[in-house]
Motif scaffolding. Structure first.
Motif, PDB file in Angstrom:
ATOM      1  N   MET A   1       0.796  -1.128   0.167  1.00  0.00           N
ATOM      2  CA  MET A   1       0.024   0.122   0.155  1.00  0.00           C
ATOM      3  C   MET A   1       1.040   1.406  -0.036  1.00  0.00           C
ATOM      4  N   GLY A   2       0.713   1.992  -0.848  1.00  0.00           N
ATOM      5  CA  GLY A   2       1.362   3.441  -0.857  1.00  0.00           C
ATOM      6  C   GLY A   2       0.887   4.343   0.140  1.00  0.00           C
ATOM      7  N   LYS A   3       1.565   5.599  -0.093  1.00  0.00           N
ATOM      8  CA  LYS A   3       1.087   6.788   0.937  1.00  0.00           C
ATOM      9  C   LYS A   3      -0.244   7.338   0.842  1.00  0.00           C
ATOM     10  N   ASN A   4      -0.777   7.463   1.957  1.00  0.00           N
ATOM     11  CA  ASN A   4      -1.885   8.339   1.957  1.00  0.00           C
ATOM     12  C   ASN A   4      -1.828   9.659   1.430  1.00  0.00           C
ATOM     13  N   GLN A   5      -2.808  10.218   0.429  1.00  0.00           N
ATOM     14  CA  GLN A   5      -2.700  11.551   0.008  1.00  0.00           C
ATOM     15  C   GLN A   5      -3.627  12.565   0.764  1.00  0.00           C
ATOM     16  N   HIS A   6      -2.957  13.647   0.693  1.00  0.00           N
ATOM     17  CA  HIS A   6      -4.081  14.786   1.281  1.00  0.00           C
ATOM     18  C   HIS A   6      -4.010  15.903   0.516  1.00  0.00           C
ATOM     19  N   VAL A   7      -5.299  16.485   0.304  1.00  0.00           N
ATOM     20  CA  VAL A   7      -5.399  17.530  -0.394  1.00  0.00           C
ATOM     21  C   VAL A   7      -5.699  18.845   0.762  1.00  0.00           C
ATOM     22  N   THR A   8      -4.771  19.752   0.830  1.00  0.00           N
ATOM     23  CA  THR A   8      -4.973  20.958   2.054  1.00  0.00           C
ATOM     24  C   THR A   8      -4.745  22.315   1.054  1.00  0.00           C
TER      25      THR A   8
END
Length: 74
Positions: A1-8
């Motif tokens: 599983m890859g890195k979680n993505q954040h839209v900020t």
């Protein structure tokens, strides 16, 4: 599983997409909609989570594109 993505939101305006734990943004966008579209593609590809933050920085939405511990029953 890859890195979680954040839209900020960015303090200088616009929105950024950042991988969890990254110090720099992967990409910067003028609108939240553009950032969400881009981040969704990464999260699907990496089978990770997508966190969408509101203007105050709080998480307003979360989407799982990986191993969801509570998948919908259909």
């Amino acid at each position: 599983m890859g890195k979680n993505q954040h839209v900020t939101p960015r303090s200088s305006g616009g929105y950024q997409v950042k991988g969890a734990g990254n110090s720099k943004a992967t990409k910067v966008f003028r609108t939240q909609s553009e950032a969400i579209t881009f981040a969704t593609g990464i999260a699907k590809n990496q089978k990770s989570e997508l966190f969408i933050h509101n203007r105050s920085g709080q998480i307003r939405e979360r989407n799982s594109y990986g191993n969801d511990p509570h998948p919908p029953r259909g």
